[in-house]
Design a protein around this motif. Structure first.
Motif, mmCIF file in Angstrom:
data_model
loop_
_atom_site.group_PDB
_atom_site.id
_atom_site.type_symbol
_atom_site.label_atom_id
_atom_site.label_comp_id
_atom_site.label_asym_id
_atom_site.label_seq_id
_atom_site.Cartn_x
_atom_site.Cartn_y
_atom_site.Cartn_z
ATOM 1 N N SER A 108 0.813 -1.226 0.000
ATOM 2 C CA SER A 108 0.000 0.000 0.000
ATOM 3 C C SER A 108 0.842 1.271 0.000
ATOM 4 N N LEU A 109 2.121 1.167 0.358
ATOM 5 C CA LEU A 109 2.982 2.358 0.249
ATOM 6 C C LEU A 109 3.284 2.668 -1.220
ATOM 7 N N GLU A 110 3.481 1.616 -1.960
ATOM 8 C CA GLU A 110 4.004 1.737 -3.333
ATOM 9 C C GLU A 110 3.261 2.751 -4.218
ATOM 10 N N PRO A 111 1.924 2.742 -4.253
ATOM 11 C CA PRO A 111 1.232 3.667 -5.182
ATOM 12 C C PRO A 111 1.091 5.096 -4.668
ATOM 13 N N LEU A 112 1.504 5.379 -3.430
ATOM 14 C CA LEU A 112 1.185 6.690 -2.846
ATOM 15 C C LEU A 112 1.921 7.838 -3.537
ATOM 16 N N LYS A 113 1.176 8.730 -4.106
ATOM 17 C CA LYS A 113 1.728 9.947 -4.730
ATOM 18 C C LYS A 113 0.567 10.887 -5.058
ATOM 19 N N VAL B 226 -2.666 15.149 -2.531
ATOM 20 C CA VAL B 226 -1.811 16.270 -2.944
ATOM 21 C C VAL B 226 -0.638 16.361 -1.966
ATOM 22 N N PRO B 227 0.454 17.014 -2.388
ATOM 23 C CA PRO B 227 1.583 17.167 -1.458
ATOM 24 C C PRO B 227 1.120 17.859 -0.174
ATOM 25 N N GLY B 228 1.594 17.353 0.952
ATOM 26 C CA GLY B 228 1.225 17.957 2.235
ATOM 27 C C GLY B 228 0.179 17.147 2.996
ATOM 28 N N VAL B 229 -0.400 16.153 2.338
ATOM 29 C CA VAL B 229 -1.352 15.294 3.051
ATOM 30 C C VAL B 229 -0.552 14.288 3.890
ATOM 31 N N VAL B 230 -0.996 14.063 5.115
ATOM 32 C CA VAL B 230 -0.329 13.071 5.975
ATOM 33 C C VAL B 230 -1.351 11.977 6.291
ATOM 34 N N LEU B 231 -0.904 10.745 6.147
ATOM 35 C CA LEU B 231 -1.833 9.627 6.339
ATOM 36 C C LEU B 231 -1.102 8.425 6.927
ATOM 37 N N ILE C 284 2.651 12.821 1.868
ATOM 38 C CA ILE C 284 2.632 12.871 0.401
ATOM 39 C C ILE C 284 3.497 14.057 -0.043
ATOM 40 N N THR C 285 4.426 13.783 -0.969
ATOM 41 C CA THR C 285 5.343 14.825 -1.445
ATOM 42 C C THR C 285 5.045 15.145 -2.915
ATOM 43 N N ASP C 286 5.857 16.024 -3.515
ATOM 44 C CA ASP C 286 5.615 16.426 -4.913
ATOM 45 C C ASP C 286 5.625 15.230 -5.861
ATOM 46 N N ASN C 287 6.557 14.299 -5.581
ATOM 47 C CA ASN C 287 6.714 13.189 -6.535
ATOM 48 C C ASN C 287 6.259 11.841 -6.019
ATOM 49 N N GLY C 288 5.968 11.745 -4.760
ATOM 50 C CA GLY C 288 5.624 10.431 -4.218
ATOM 51 C C GLY C 288 5.263 10.564 -2.764
ATOM 52 N N TYR C 289 6.064 9.944 -1.923
ATOM 53 C CA TYR C 289 5.775 10.038 -0.495
ATOM 54 C C TYR C 289 7.064 9.999 0.314
ATOM 55 N N GLU C 290 6.971 10.496 1.540
ATOM 56 C CA GLU C 290 8.083 10.362 2.488
ATOM 57 C C GLU C 290 7.573 9.506 3.639
ATOM 58 N N LEU C 291 8.309 8.450 3.918
ATOM 59 C CA LEU C 291 7.928 7.575 5.028
ATOM 60 C C LEU C 291 8.450 8.206 6.313
ATOM 61 N N LEU C 292 7.560 8.861 7.054
ATOM 62 C CA LEU C 292 8.001 9.620 8.225
ATOM 63 C C LEU C 292 8.537 8.706 9.321
ATOM 64 N N SER C 293 7.979 7.502 9.391
ATOM 65 C CA SER C 293 8.389 6.564 10.450
ATOM 66 C C SER C 293 9.496 5.615 9.981
ATOM 67 N N ALA C 294 10.265 6.064 8.981
ATOM 68 C CA ALA C 294 11.294 5.188 8.389
ATOM 69 C C ALA C 294 12.405 4.821 9.366
ATOM 70 N N LYS C 295 12.576 5.672 10.411
ATOM 71 C CA LYS C 295 13.686 5.407 11.346
ATOM 72 C C LYS C 295 13.458 4.139 12.153
ATOM 73 N N LEU C 296 12.240 3.675 12.188
ATOM 74 C CA LEU C 296 11.905 2.507 13.007
ATOM 75 C C LEU C 296 11.790 1.284 12.108
ATOM 76 N N PRO C 297 12.673 0.280 12.303
ATOM 77 C CA PRO C 297 12.546 -0.914 11.459
ATOM 78 C C PRO C 297 11.133 -1.477 11.579
ATOM 79 N N ARG C 298 10.693 -2.121 10.506
ATOM 80 C CA ARG C 298 9.322 -2.634 10.522
ATOM 81 C C ARG C 298 9.266 -4.010 11.197
#
Ligand code: GLY
Ligand code: MN
Ligand code: MN
Length: 403
Positions: free
Chosen positions: A294-299, A359-364, A387-401
């Motif tokens: 579900s991360l893959e298509p986010l933009k 749109v860019p700036g949405v957080v989900l 959601i960023t201009d080109n895709g997404y930023e994983l805000l919780s990336a610092k924490l291994p899944r």
């Protein structure tokens, strides 16, 4: 630059006026304080819309905007309130909100009543039903009580609802809001990362460490009641007792979010303190695959409702692979995955349009889960995403899944 300050609140009031093109005055109520027992109250939670326009955390305050004027109206003060809860200083409210006029209750209502005589329409926020059966909860009565008072004073007044305008504004986060969310996400990642390295005997020990870590890192506290659930307790989605002994071999699910500057994180990890069994590993890995899916298509441009619907079908396939269901239908998937991702911001389940293009700036959030009561296994993995201009930023990336 990315601070939440008077410019932010002033800008939000200006944008609301621009969106609401009508000439009617706008009158909004803060939330009221709710009694816990006798003379103690539940922790105060401001109405996010009122806070978004004012930054003011005072219960029962009012915001009145008419033509080019705006003022804050304070609730009646009592000696009791001043002594036990501290005095609220008008100057500090002006500095926070950028509003130049702060009135006492009587004076403020005089102004409102004078205005009511000259107008036919007034804009506010529609009150929720006093009791919300879906959640078995009583709603905060402040908005309803304001409307009763207005109807009392002006029975023919046409009352307009601003809910859709707030939904539009709060859907897209501004840089200062994103900075606050990032901070709460970072604090949350640190706390979970530290908790998962410990060996706990009881759920509350993990909760205590997480709460301590939040406060030590400067968070106001939890954005919602923390969920630390082991074994079958993880199958209760909003489990809050956090008091059971953690049985040997049970998984631990921690769904927690720090609150910083009124903005919250909402992150979940599930891990084993021992070596997970092959079955536990298979469920964790299925949920992890669903996160990646579900991360893959986010933009920008993508419809969140479609992402959620595809996620449900994907989880359905995983449930079939795990031997839990034979056919993928909504009901069958719901039995093992009865919740959904959501927007995130001032509210954990924030406002936003699930059918509008992102749109860019949405957080989900992205949050699949699989809950198998009959096996005592509940797994959820939850990520916070910008959601960023080109895709997404994983805000919780610092924490291994997966640990
Ligand atoms: N912690 C609540 C949720 O994940 O939606
Ligand atoms: Mn969530
Ligand atoms: Mn959560």
């Amino acid at each position: 630059m990315d601070e939440i300050n008077a410019d932010f609140f002033t800008g939000n009031r200006r944008r609301l006026r621009e969106l609401f093109t009508g000439t009617a005055p706008i009158l909004l109520s803060a939330n009221g304080l709710l009694q816990r027992i006798a003379d103690t109250n539940f922790p105060f939670n401001q109405d996010p819309n009122f806070w978004y326009l004012t930054g003011v955390d005072v219960p029962d305050a009012l915001l009145f905007m008419y033509k080019d004027k705006e003022c804050l109206i304070m609730p009646d003060t009592t000696d009791y309130g001043d002594i036990f809860n501290g005095e609220v200083k008008a100057e500090s409210l002006m500095a926070i909100s950028g509003i130049e006029s702060v009135m006492e209750n009587k004076e403020g209502w005089k102004l409102i009543e004078g205005t009511l005589k000259r107008i036919r329409h007034l804009a506010t926020l529609a009150p929720p039903a006093s009791y919300i059966p879906t959640y078995n909860m009583y709603a905060n009565p402040a908005r309803a009580s304001l409307i009763r008072k207005l109807r009392d004073k002006s029975p023919d007044l046409d009352i307009l609802d601003l809910s859709e305008h707030f939904k539009t504004m709060r859907f897209v986060k501004q840089p200062s809001e994103i900075a606050a969310i990032k901070k709460s996400v970072d604090i949350t990642c640190r706390a979970i990362n530290s908790a998962r390295r410990h060996h706990y005997e009881y759920e509350y020990e993990a909760e205590a460490d997480i709460s301590r870590s939040f406060r030590r890192d400067g968070a106001a506290g939890h954005a919602y009641d923390p969920i630390v659930a082991s074994g079958i307790n993880a199958c209760v989605l909003h489990y809050q007792e956090n008091s059971s002994k953690i049985e040997e071999g049970a998984l631990i699910l921690a769904d927690v979010g720090a609150s910083y500057n009124h903005y919250g994180a909402d992150i979940t990890r599930t891990w084993s303190q021992n070596k997970a069994t092959p079955r536990q590993q298979a469920v964790i890995s299925a949920v992890n695959d669903a996160v990646e899916f579900s991360l893959e298509p986010l933009k920008p441009g993508v419809i969140y409702a479609d992402v959620i619907s595809d996620l449900r079908s994907f989880v359905g396939e995983k449930l079939r692979e795990l031997g839990l269901i034979k056919t993928i239908s909504e009901e069958e998937v719901f039995r093992y995955y009865p919740h959904s991702p959501h927007f995130l911001g001032l509210a954990t389940h924030d406002v936003g349009d699930y059918h509008a293009p992102l749109v860019p700036g949405v957080v989900l959030t992205v949050e699949p889960g699989i809950y198998i009561k009959e096996e005592g296994i509940g797994v959820r993995i939850e990520e916070d995403v910008l959601i960023t201009d080109n895709g997404y930023e994983l805000l919780s990336a610092k924490l291994p899944r997966i640990f």
